[in-house]
Design a protein around this motif. Sequence first.
Motif, short mmCIF file in Angstrom:
data_model
loop_
_atom_site.label_atom_id
_atom_site.label_comp_id
_atom_site.label_asym_id
_atom_site.label_seq_id
_atom_site.Cartn_x
_atom_site.Cartn_y
_atom_site.Cartn_z
N ARG A 17 0.82 -1.20 0.00
CA ARG A 17 0.00 0.00 0.00
C ARG A 17 0.86 1.26 0.00
O ARG A 17 1.98 1.27 0.51
CB ARG A 17 -0.96 0.00 1.20
N TRP A 18 0.32 2.30 -0.61
CA TRP A 18 0.92 3.63 -0.60
C TRP A 18 -0.19 4.63 -0.92
O TRP A 18 -1.24 4.26 -1.44
CB TRP A 18 2.08 3.73 -1.58
N GLN A 19 0.03 5.85 -0.55
CA GLN A 19 -0.95 6.93 -0.79
C GLN A 19 -2.34 6.54 -0.29
O GLN A 19 -3.34 6.76 -0.96
CB GLN A 19 -0.98 7.29 -2.27
N GLY A 20 -2.39 5.95 0.92
CA GLY A 20 -3.67 5.70 1.56
C GLY A 20 -4.49 4.56 1.01
O GLY A 20 -5.70 4.48 1.26
N ALA A 21 -3.85 3.64 0.26
CA ALA A 21 -4.62 2.53 -0.32
C ALA A 21 -3.71 1.34 -0.61
O ALA A 21 -2.50 1.50 -0.81
CB ALA A 21 -5.31 2.97 -1.62
N VAL A 22 -4.31 0.14 -0.65
CA VAL A 22 -3.62 -1.06 -1.11
C VAL A 22 -3.69 -1.06 -2.63
O VAL A 22 -4.78 -1.04 -3.21
CB VAL A 22 -4.28 -2.34 -0.54
N HIS A 23 -2.54 -1.07 -3.28
CA HIS A 23 -2.50 -1.00 -4.74
C HIS A 23 -2.14 -2.33 -5.40
O HIS A 23 -2.45 -2.52 -6.57
CB HIS A 23 -1.49 0.07 -5.18
N ARG A 24 -1.49 -3.22 -4.66
CA ARG A 24 -1.05 -4.47 -5.28
C ARG A 24 -1.12 -5.62 -4.29
O ARG A 24 -0.81 -5.45 -3.11
CB ARG A 24 0.38 -4.35 -5.81
N ILE A 25 -1.48 -6.81 -4.81
CA ILE A 25 -1.46 -8.06 -4.06
C ILE A 25 -0.72 -9.08 -4.92
O ILE A 25 -0.98 -9.20 -6.12
CB ILE A 25 -2.88 -8.57 -3.75
#
Length: 285
Positions: free
Chosen positions: A195-203
């Motif tokens: 996560r970055w910038q307040g969100a999970v972006h990748r799994i």
Amino acid sequence: MKALLGQVWPSSGDLDPSEIAAALEVRGDVGRTDLELTFPGAAVIIEAKRGWLLPSFEQLASYAPRITARGGGALVTLSQASHALAATQLPAQVDGVPVLHLPWRDVLDKVDESRRLERGQARAWLDQFSTYLHGVIHVRSVSDSWTYCVVLNNERPGGGGRYTFSQYVTEDLRYFHPYGIGGWPTEPPNFMAFRWQGAVHRIHRVVKADVVPSLLDRWPDIPATEDTVRPHAVYELGPRLPPFEPIMNGASYRASRLWVLLDQLQSSETLAQAMAGTRQLTGRG
């Protein structure tokens, strides 16, 4: 047994198998060993650990007198740690007794070598032994859906090198973290979320894991600093998993490292909801 002994105590190759005795969990005045192999004039004590862990100097020192009393031999550590990592954390000898390391992979190779020389029931036993060892070595089941969720940033390890921490994940499909300090895992997770910038972006699924003595062993362009020249766990990541839209945090987690169930993360609108669902199902998270 002869193949294994031949790797750590070559002179044992002249022994008849009937001269080698194996004993499990031998209790002594200062502890209980995992495995002792004894033969005329020498002994090999094997101390096994799960994951990448290695025994302490104190533990090895407590076993050294048993080797000396037999007239010679070696202390052998056994874990998933590589030879390179073990060399940075283990002494070459303890009270005059040699200390050697065996990665579990070397043991599996010896099982496979022995299997090719056998037929019938002996080969079937070795097949079962290999299956069992694979189960022991892979501490986490491939069906385990616990996901380790961490924060990425755009800084560079050691202040330089080709990639930022984020780019190692997004472009190189690699992630690494310090090993053995700061509460970081000592066993690899099956899945990781970034996560970055307040969100999970990748799994991603973790498809391969190793521990290296220094990040420079894997990426020589990284500057040598106190933070980079130390053992690190290095993960090779599989293809990106859905959802492909950001999962907003929904709460303030700052740089916290979190454990969350994969299905909860993939089906929730926010990370906070996924954490709540994880706690409800498991009492953890």
